[in-house]
Design a protein around this motif. Structure first.
Motif: not given
Length: 114
Positions: A31-32, A49, A51, A53, A55-56, A97
């Protein structure tokens, strides 16, 4: 999941470094992924970080200077650090994660001289 960070070192103020982190082991479903740093006298802080998908998120202190990215296999995360400042000095830890567990690398040291 094991994480191996590299790329730290000594840089001059205004210089650049690129950190890399490679994940191994059970890496499916990551994940992250991202980076934290530990600076003297301060608690560990999130630097950047990303994700799954895409996203930062960045710490305010590094916005516009640092860029996080992940490779297409989601087993590597990178941190491109530009216009380094002495206050960027610290030990940088990559993390990942997976399945609601956090995993940490061993840290790579960054020293920025003024």
């Amino acid at each position: 999941v094991q994480l191996q960070a590299s790329g730290g070192g000594l840089a001059q103020s205004g210089g650049r470094l690129r950190l890399s982190c490679v994940a191994s082991g059970m890496t499916s479903g990551m994940q992250d992924m991202g980076w934290y740093r530990q600076t003297p006298g301060k608690s560990r802080e999130m630097v950047a970080r990303m994700t799954f998908s895409g996203w930062k998120e960045y710490a305010d202190s590094v916005k516009g200077r640092f860029t996080i990215s992940r490779d297409s296999t989601d087993t590597k995360v990178f941190l491109e650090m530009l216009r380094l400042k002495p206050e960027d000095t610290g030990v940088y830890y990559c993390y990942a994660e997976r399945a609601m567990h956090d995993f940490w690398g061993q840290g790579t040291e960054v020293t920025v001289s003024s």
